[in-house]
Write a protein that holds these residues in place. Structure first.
Motif, PDB file in Angstrom:
ATOM      1  N   ALA A 182       0.853  -1.341  -0.089  1.00 23.23           N
ATOM      2  CA  ALA A 182      -0.004  -0.014  -0.170  1.00 23.23           C
ATOM      3  C   ALA A 182       0.989   1.226  -0.073  1.00 23.23           C
ATOM      4  O   ALA A 182       1.991   1.210   0.525  1.00 23.23           O
ATOM      5  CB  ALA A 182      -0.984  -0.139   1.414  1.00 23.23           C
ATOM      6  N   LYS A 183       0.327   2.158  -0.430  1.00 22.14           N
ATOM      7  CA  LYS A 183       0.817   3.421  -0.546  1.00 22.14           C
ATOM      8  C   LYS A 183       0.684   4.356   0.807  1.00 22.14           C
ATOM      9  O   LYS A 183      -0.171   4.164   1.332  1.00 22.14           O
ATOM     10  CB  LYS A 183       0.245   4.531  -1.582  1.00 22.14           C
ATOM     11  N   ALA A 184       1.680   5.101   1.309  1.00 21.51           N
ATOM     12  CA  ALA A 184       1.483   5.800   2.615  1.00 21.51           C
ATOM     13  C   ALA A 184       0.820   7.019   2.360  1.00 21.51           C
ATOM     14  O   ALA A 184       0.802   7.811   1.340  1.00 21.51           O
ATOM     15  CB  ALA A 184       2.942   6.166   3.218  1.00 21.51           C
ATOM     16  N   GLY A 185       0.072   7.480   3.356  1.00 23.71           N
ATOM     17  CA  GLY A 185      -0.557   8.618   3.182  1.00 23.71           C
ATOM     18  C   GLY A 185       0.198   9.884   3.233  1.00 23.71           C
ATOM     19  O   GLY A 185       1.354   9.993   3.817  1.00 23.71           O
ATOM     20  N   ILE A 186      -0.318  10.920   2.742  1.00 20.38           N
ATOM     21  CA  ILE A 186       0.816  12.426   2.925  1.00 20.38           C
ATOM     22  C   ILE A 186      -0.137  13.606   3.400  1.00 20.38           C
ATOM     23  O   ILE A 186      -1.244  13.635   3.028  1.00 20.38           O
ATOM     24  CB  ILE A 186       0.966  12.809   1.376  1.00 20.38           C
ATOM     25  N   ALA A 254      -9.263  19.211  22.510  1.00 21.14           N
ATOM     26  CA  ALA A 254      -8.856  17.748  22.084  1.00 21.14           C
ATOM     27  C   ALA A 254      -8.102  17.793  20.869  1.00 21.14           C
ATOM     28  O   ALA A 254      -8.559  18.261  19.880  1.00 21.14           O
ATOM     29  CB  ALA A 254     -10.003  16.833  22.024  1.00 21.14           C
ATOM     30  N   ASP A 255      -7.038  17.244  20.874  1.00 24.02           N
ATOM     31  CA  ASP A 255      -6.241  16.946  19.601  1.00 24.02           C
ATOM     32  C   ASP A 255      -7.131  15.821  18.801  1.00 24.02           C
ATOM     33  O   ASP A 255      -7.772  15.060  19.088  1.00 24.02           O
ATOM     34  CB  ASP A 255      -4.952  16.224  19.947  1.00 24.02           C
ATOM     35  N   PHE A 256      -6.617  15.844  17.456  1.00 23.95           N
ATOM     36  CA  PHE A 256      -7.690  14.870  16.688  1.00 23.95           C
ATOM     37  C   PHE A 256      -6.681  14.376  15.615  1.00 23.95           C
ATOM     38  O   PHE A 256      -5.611  14.916  15.138  1.00 23.95           O
ATOM     39  CB  PHE A 256      -8.765  15.735  15.889  1.00 23.95           C
ATOM     40  N   LEU A 257      -7.142  13.290  14.883  1.00 20.83           N
ATOM     41  CA  LEU A 257      -6.297  12.654  13.786  1.00 20.83           C
ATOM     42  C   LEU A 257      -6.375  13.553  12.594  1.00 20.83           C
ATOM     43  O   LEU A 257      -7.275  14.072  12.033  1.00 20.83           O
ATOM     44  CB  LEU A 257      -6.982  11.217  13.706  1.00 20.83           C
ATOM     45  N   VAL A 258      -5.152  13.246  11.922  1.00 19.09           N
ATOM     46  CA  VAL A 258      -5.041  14.049  10.514  1.00 19.09           C
ATOM     47  C   VAL A 258      -5.368  12.809   9.248  1.00 19.09           C
ATOM     48  O   VAL A 258      -5.434  11.731   9.824  1.00 19.09           O
ATOM     49  CB  VAL A 258      -3.899  14.729  10.228  1.00 19.09           C
ATOM     50  N   ALA A 259      -5.635  13.386   8.288  1.00 15.13           N
ATOM     51  CA  ALA A 259      -6.079  12.337   7.215  1.00 15.13           C
ATOM     52  C   ALA A 259      -5.107  12.371   5.994  1.00 15.13           C
ATOM     53  O   ALA A 259      -4.588  13.388   5.717  1.00 15.13           O
ATOM     54  CB  ALA A 259      -7.413  12.374   6.753  1.00 15.13           C
ATOM     55  N   ASP A 260      -4.965  11.280   5.178  1.00 17.83           N
ATOM     56  CA  ASP A 260      -4.457  11.635   3.924  1.00 17.83           C
ATOM     57  C   ASP A 260      -4.906  12.705   3.056  1.00 17.83           C
ATOM     58  O   ASP A 260      -6.011  12.762   2.903  1.00 17.83           O
ATOM     59  CB  ASP A 260      -4.573  10.263   3.302  1.00 17.83           C
TER      60      ASP A 260
END
Length: 297
Positions: A182-186, A254-260
């Protein structure tokens, strides 16, 4: 079938399990040679297995062999020769030549995607090496789809460094398997950050906004923390999310997740807010050109 060997350590014997290489099944399109002992008129060399799974033998005609190993096919041909009344006690050997089923497909983020042979006991790392290794944009997740059980793919995490190879899962790759790297997210950090650019994130891990900002060297001294903007791709377009990073730093939000594909724009107190759109455009160009300045392991 697994075989057991005993190794002496000087004290008590220790049982070691050795996994035998998988038996290769004959597939349509394969080339096989059939030898009927002492009867060359019934033998054939490099016969092509039809799409229906049969091989045509002199006098005997088509015999179905697809899905069998070479030994199973030999025994079945012996049985068919007796049933046809051609030989009373035949001895048949079958050897597999060029086989379309002996290869595994390696695809995704590898240097040279393609079909590679699985002779012997080829394992995941062997196959990735044959394909030239993984690319710089590869993630740490590999999916193995077995031809015999495509409904249950196997997911394998790649070691983060050479030191982790000792504990690296390294399953046998079977003929007909498909291996997908799989390709990594950026994510992209632009504006008043220490090191603007694109950063790879593993597709089998999670990264929060503050962790992503740390990868970019943190915010610059002149950054306007209460005016940061996160640009996120959505199926319907893009969304601009206004952020107050000062509250994140102070643990008031609250901190949160980043997405590709996320783009974080950090404005500077010395730059007019109208320049945000220019920075956003630069971020979009980064996303299209996939400029990578750092890799997350």
């Amino acid at each position: 079938m697994a075989q057991t060997q005993k190794a002496s350590t000087g004290t008590a014997p220790v049982a070691l399990t050795v996994q035998a290489p998988p038996a290769i099944q004959i597939s349509p399109g394969d080339q096989i040679s059939v030898n009927v002992f002492d009867i060359p008129d019934l033998s054939v060399d490099n016969a092509r297995v039809s799409q229906g799974g049969t091989v045509s033998l002199p006098v005997a005609g088509p015999i179905h062999v697809a899905g069998m190993t070479a030994d199973e096919a030999a025994h079945y041909i012996e049985h068919e020769l007796v049933v046809l009344g051609l030989v009373l006690h035949p001895t048949v050997t079958v050897s597999l030549g060029q086989s379309v089923g002996q290869g595994a497909t390696i695809m995704g983020q590898v240097a040279s995607p393609g079909i590679y042979p699985t002779f012997g006991s080829r394992r995941l790392l062997d196959m990735l090496t044959l394909a030239g290794g993984v690319t710089p944009s590869a993630g740490k997740l590999v999916t193995i789809i077995h031809r015999g059980d495509p409904q249950h793919p196997v997911h394998v995490g790649l070691a983060e460094s050479s030191a982790g190879l000792r504990s690296q899962a390294n399953p046998i790759i079977l003929p007909g398997d498909t291996v997908v790297v799989a390709k990594a997210g950026i994510i992209y950090m632009v504006g008043a950050v220490g090191h603007p650019g694109g950063y790879l994130i593993n597709n089998n891990e999670h990264l929060t906004l503050l962790q992503a900002l740390a990868l970019a060297g943190g915010n610059a001294p002149a950054a306007k923390l209460n005016s940061a903007i996160l640009i996120r791709k959505l199926p319907t377009g893009t969304e601009a999310i206004h952020l107050n990073l000062k509250k994140l730093y102070e643990d008031k939000q609250a901190d949160f997740l980043v997405a590709d594909g996320d783009i974080l724009y950090m404005p500077s107190s010395f730059v007019k807010s109208a320049l945000f759109f220019q920075a956003a455009e630069v971020g979009a160009q980064l996303a299209n050109t996939a400029v990578i300045t750092s890799t997350v392991f």
